[in-house]
Design a protein around this motif. Structure first.
Motif, PDB file in Angstrom:
ATOM      1  N   LYS A  18     -46.706 -59.515 -33.566  1.00  0.00           N
ATOM      2  CA  LYS A  18     -45.383 -60.110 -33.784  1.00  0.00           C
ATOM      3  C   LYS A  18     -45.150 -60.295 -35.279  1.00  0.00           C
ATOM      4  N   ILE A  19     -46.177 -60.789 -35.983  1.00  0.00           N
ATOM      5  CA  ILE A  19     -46.151 -60.934 -37.441  1.00  0.00           C
ATOM      6  C   ILE A  19     -47.425 -60.290 -37.967  1.00  0.00           C
ATOM      7  N   CYS A  20     -47.301 -59.429 -38.955  1.00  0.00           N
ATOM      8  CA  CYS A  20     -48.480 -58.739 -39.483  1.00  0.00           C
ATOM      9  C   CYS A  20     -49.360 -59.685 -40.297  1.00  0.00           C
TER      10      CYS A  20
ATOM     11  N   CYS B 266     -49.405 -54.222 -44.468  1.00  0.00           N
ATOM     12  CA  CYS B 266     -48.275 -54.705 -43.685  1.00  0.00           C
ATOM     13  C   CYS B 266     -46.945 -54.288 -44.309  1.00  0.00           C
TER      14      CYS B 266
ATOM     15  N   ASP C 202     -42.567 -57.508 -42.124  1.00  0.00           N
ATOM     16  CA  ASP C 202     -43.449 -58.123 -41.134  1.00  0.00           C
ATOM     17  C   ASP C 202     -44.416 -59.140 -41.742  1.00  0.00           C
TER      18      ASP C 202
END
Length: 190
Positions: A150-152, A174, A178
């Motif tokens: 969902k989030i790097c 990333c 992100d």
């Protein structure tokens, strides 16, 4: 396992949170393999120093690996299927050559509470957040690949008694869109 069982199993009779707990120890080229674990941590290393060759942990109900207030050099960490964080590093100095983490319910690697950590290579997949530096910590990442997240990556302050944090990435891991960076925290890409 029900929620009530999880809470009951969070600590043992000595108030230790790990299925396997190593405390106040000097480690030299050890290997650790753990399957399962219903405690807060499958492996918890506290107030220790030294070197570890390999750690393999699979099917943890909460955190797979938790290092607290230690000074450790680790060659290889492999985690598969953790109910929370795959690797959680707090209040110490850590040097890890390779972290391979898959199916972490929360974070692939979380560095916090004034830790200084260097990870040469990350291979992380199927996570909420790939890697995090929080609460006055400094995380350096050499190279890696993060997928299905969902989030790097994120850097932030979670606890009031600390400041923001820093991530230094030596290679682009990333996409900028992100990455989540809170005010007074930094992501340095070189």
């Amino acid at each position: 396992i029900s929620y009530k069982q999880k809470v009951k199993n969070r600590f043992d009779n000595n108030l230790l949170t790990g299925l396997v707990t190593i405390k106040d120890s000097n480690l030299s080229n050890i290997n650790i393999e753990i399957y399962g674990g219903i405690h807060e941590d499958s492996l918890n290393i506290m107030n220790s120093k030294g070197t570890i060759n390999n750690i393999i942990v699979s099917n943890s109900s909460a955190d797979a690996i938790d290092f607290d207030h230690s000074n450790l050099n680790v060659k290889n960490i492999k985690v598969y299927n953790a109910g929370n964080d795959c690797v959680d590093l707090s209040g110490g100095n850590y040097k890890i050559e390779l972290i391979s983490a898959e199916k972490c319910f929360d974070k692939g690697i979380s560095v916090g509470e004034n830790s200084k950590s260097i990870v040469d290579k990350l291979m992380i997949s199927d996570v909420n957040i790939g890697f995090v530096s929080k609460d006055s910590s400094f995380l350096t990442v050499g190279s890696g690949k993060i997928s299905n997240y969902k989030i790097c990556s994120a850097a932030y302050r979670k606890k009031q008694e600390f400041n923001g944090s820093i991530i230094k990435s030596l290679n682009k891991i990333c996409p900028q869109k992100d990455v989540s960076i809170q005010k007074h925290s930094y992501y340095i890409y070189k």
